[in-house]
Design a protein around this motif. Structure first.
Motif, PDB file in Angstrom:
ATOM      1  N   ILE A   1       0.853  -1.269  -0.030  1.00 19.40           N
ATOM      2  CA  ILE A   1      -0.047   0.080   0.084  1.00 19.40           C
ATOM      3  C   ILE A   1       0.748   1.266   0.133  1.00 19.40           C
ATOM      4  O   ILE A   1       2.032   1.320   0.747  1.00 19.40           O
ATOM      5  CB  ILE A   1      -0.912   0.019   1.286  1.00 19.40           C
ATOM      6  CG1 ILE A   1      -1.617  -1.223   1.296  1.00 19.40           C
ATOM      7  CG2 ILE A   1      -1.621   1.204   1.318  1.00 19.40           C
ATOM      8  CD1 ILE A   1      -2.400  -1.507   2.821  1.00 19.40           C
TER       9      ILE A   1
ATOM     10  N   MET B   1      -2.384   0.659  -4.161  1.00 23.30           N
ATOM     11  CA  MET B   1      -1.963  -0.651  -3.783  1.00 23.30           C
ATOM     12  C   MET B   1      -1.420  -1.408  -5.132  1.00 23.30           C
ATOM     13  O   MET B   1      -2.154  -1.485  -6.134  1.00 23.30           O
ATOM     14  CB  MET B   1      -3.222  -1.492  -3.060  1.00 23.30           C
ATOM     15  CG  MET B   1      -2.682  -2.621  -2.539  1.00 23.30           C
ATOM     16  SD  MET B   1      -2.161  -3.985  -3.303  1.00 23.30           S
ATOM     17  CE  MET B   1      -3.687  -4.720  -3.356  1.00 23.30           C
TER      18      MET B   1
ATOM     19  N   LEU C   1       2.479  -4.919   2.946  1.00 23.64           N
ATOM     20  CA  LEU C   1       3.475  -3.732   3.425  1.00 23.64           C
ATOM     21  C   LEU C   1       2.850  -2.483   3.061  1.00 23.64           C
ATOM     22  O   LEU C   1       2.007  -2.455   2.528  1.00 23.64           O
ATOM     23  CB  LEU C   1       4.631  -3.758   2.237  1.00 23.64           C
ATOM     24  CG  LEU C   1       5.594  -5.011   2.226  1.00 23.64           C
ATOM     25  CD1 LEU C   1       6.256  -4.935   0.926  1.00 23.64           C
ATOM     26  CD2 LEU C   1       6.241  -5.432   3.320  1.00 23.64           C
ATOM     27  N   LEU C   2       3.328  -1.279   3.862  1.00 17.56           N
ATOM     28  CA  LEU C   2       3.172  -0.074   3.658  1.00 17.56           C
ATOM     29  C   LEU C   2       4.184   0.699   3.399  1.00 17.56           C
ATOM     30  O   LEU C   2       5.284   0.912   4.193  1.00 17.56           O
ATOM     31  CB  LEU C   2       2.307   0.543   5.081  1.00 17.56           C
ATOM     32  CG  LEU C   2       1.947   1.941   4.944  1.00 17.56           C
ATOM     33  CD1 LEU C   2       0.747   2.243   4.113  1.00 17.56           C
ATOM     34  CD2 LEU C   2       1.432   2.195   6.593  1.00 17.56           C
TER      35      LEU C   2
ATOM     36  N   GLY D   1      -1.089  11.720   4.105  1.00 14.53           N
ATOM     37  CA  GLY D   1      -1.677  10.719   4.812  1.00 14.53           C
ATOM     38  C   GLY D   1      -2.776   9.914   3.728  1.00 14.53           C
ATOM     39  O   GLY D   1      -3.025   9.082   4.127  1.00 14.53           O
ATOM     40  N   GLU D   2      -3.069  10.532   2.585  1.00 18.09           N
ATOM     41  CA  GLU D   2      -3.727  10.156   1.518  1.00 18.09           C
ATOM     42  C   GLU D   2      -3.168   8.662   1.117  1.00 18.09           C
ATOM     43  O   GLU D   2      -2.003   8.442   0.909  1.00 18.09           O
ATOM     44  CB  GLU D   2      -3.867  11.015   0.425  1.00 18.09           C
ATOM     45  CG  GLU D   2      -4.954  10.525  -0.785  1.00 18.09           C
ATOM     46  CD  GLU D   2      -5.150  11.794  -1.435  1.00 18.09           C
ATOM     47  OE1 GLU D   2      -6.217  11.792  -1.860  1.00 18.09           O
ATOM     48  OE2 GLU D   2      -4.437  12.502  -1.631  1.00 18.09           O
ATOM     49  N   VAL D   3      -4.153   7.506   0.998  1.00 16.98           N
ATOM     50  CA  VAL D   3      -3.904   6.272   0.660  1.00 16.98           C
ATOM     51  C   VAL D   3      -3.802   6.431  -1.231  1.00 16.98           C
ATOM     52  O   VAL D   3      -4.770   6.981  -1.678  1.00 16.98           O
ATOM     53  CB  VAL D   3      -4.822   5.148   0.948  1.00 16.98           C
ATOM     54  CG1 VAL D   3      -4.376   3.975   0.151  1.00 16.98           C
ATOM     55  CG2 VAL D   3      -4.696   5.057   2.577  1.00 16.98           C
TER      56      VAL D   3
ATOM     57  N   ASP E   1       9.270   5.871   4.333  1.00 17.67           N
ATOM     58  CA  ASP E   1       9.262   4.940   5.456  1.00 17.67           C
ATOM     59  C   ASP E   1       8.650   3.653   4.672  1.00 17.67           C
ATOM     60  O   ASP E   1       7.890   3.519   3.916  1.00 17.67           O
ATOM     61  CB  ASP E   1       8.287   5.228   6.594  1.00 17.67           C
ATOM     62  CG  ASP E   1       8.832   4.789   8.064  1.00 17.67           C
ATOM     63  OD1 ASP E   1      10.251   4.155   7.675  1.00 17.67           O
ATOM     64  OD2 ASP E   1       8.434   4.764   8.950  1.00 17.67           O
ATOM     65  N   PHE E   2       9.297   2.753   5.547  1.00 14.94           N
ATOM     66  CA  PHE E   2       8.695   1.217   4.764  1.00 14.94           C
ATOM     67  C   PHE E   2       8.570   0.385   5.992  1.00 14.94           C
ATOM     68  O   PHE E   2       9.102   0.205   6.860  1.00 14.94           O
ATOM     69  CB  PHE E   2      10.092   0.415   4.114  1.00 14.94           C
ATOM     70  CG  PHE E   2       9.902  -0.837   3.513  1.00 14.94           C
ATOM     71  CD1 PHE E   2       9.715  -1.020   2.207  1.00 14.94           C
ATOM     72  CD2 PHE E   2       9.782  -1.773   4.554  1.00 14.94           C
ATOM     73  CE1 PHE E   2       9.455  -2.281   1.328  1.00 14.94           C
ATOM     74  CE2 PHE E   2       9.648  -3.332   3.530  1.00 14.94           C
ATOM     75  CZ  PHE E   2       9.386  -3.165   2.267  1.00 14.94           C
TER      76      PHE E   2
ATOM     77  N   GLN F   1       1.186   5.231   0.569  1.00 13.33           N
ATOM     78  CA  GLN F   1       0.482   6.398   1.481  1.00 13.33           C
ATOM     79  C   GLN F   1       1.363   7.653   1.050  1.00 13.33           C
ATOM     80  O   GLN F   1       2.624   7.363   1.271  1.00 13.33           O
ATOM     81  CB  GLN F   1       0.208   6.076   2.847  1.00 13.33           C
ATOM     82  CG  GLN F   1      -0.451   6.857   3.550  1.00 13.33           C
ATOM     83  CD  GLN F   1      -0.435   6.857   5.178  1.00 13.33           C
ATOM     84  OE1 GLN F   1       0.430   6.076   5.626  1.00 13.33           O
ATOM     85  NE2 GLN F   1      -1.682   7.114   5.500  1.00 13.33           N
TER      86      GLN F   1
END
Lengths: 120, 120
Positions: A19, A31, A83-84, A26-28, A73-74, A21
């Motif tokens: 995903i 994916m 994962l983000l 902060g918006e997604v 950041d992972f 972001q």
């Protein structure tokens, strides 16, 4: 020392969902999928790199469109099967030229478009 | 009129990934899976309902833990193969009692824990 990608849980096709972001809002954004090598490339290069299931090839986000994602950041989830990636997105993330791929809301059974394509 | 779930693209197991995002903070809380019936239940009830792959059963989030997710907005991505549910989360989203499942960051090859379990 590099991150050991074998500690992640990939699916039967060797893929893990990632995903993206936006670090600022902060918006997604989207994916997509990574394989172990795409995870390693993302961490090493700082440029988010997916695995394209349709092309069966690495997909360095923005390589052709210029709409790249710089890794901020992972993150790994509790089950280590998702994962983000927190990113600085250049231009729109979506191939439709919208900021995010999640531009359609389902409300009262109908669909509402939340974003319009942005000029490049 | 209900939403036609057959317009979504489910995988070969009849599932679609659903990302949950906190409506207030924008934090990405978790990712889980829905089948067509779980999508319909979520939209009808306003309570986010996943499909548990391990239990092969509906998973009304918070039904046993109390850590439920009230649906605020339901979004579909451009390819219609991923969902974003914007939610009001009661209590922690993660089964480890952390606010989000994405509490681990990979930084400089090592892992950093970003959140500690919260008291219930």
């Amino acid at each position: 020392m590099g991150f050991d990608t074998s500690t992640l849980r990939f699916d039967e096709q060797g893929l893990i969902p990632a995903i993206a972001q936006d670090a600022g809002t902060g918006e997604v954004l989207m994916m997509a999928w990574m394989n172990a090598d795409a995870v390693a490339k993302t961490l090493e290069s700082g440029r988010v790199t997916y695995w394209s299931r349709s092309r069966q090839a690495f997909w360095v986000k923005g390589e052709s469109s210029g709409h790249s994602q710089a890794l901020v950041d992972f993150r790994v989830d509790c089950d280590r099967d998702c994962l983000l990636v927190v990113v600085n997105q250049t231009g729109p993330a979506c191939h439709t030229s919208r900021r995010s791929c999640f531009y359609t809301a389902v409300r009262e059974g109908g669909e509402v478009e939340l974003m319009t394509p942005v000029a490049d």
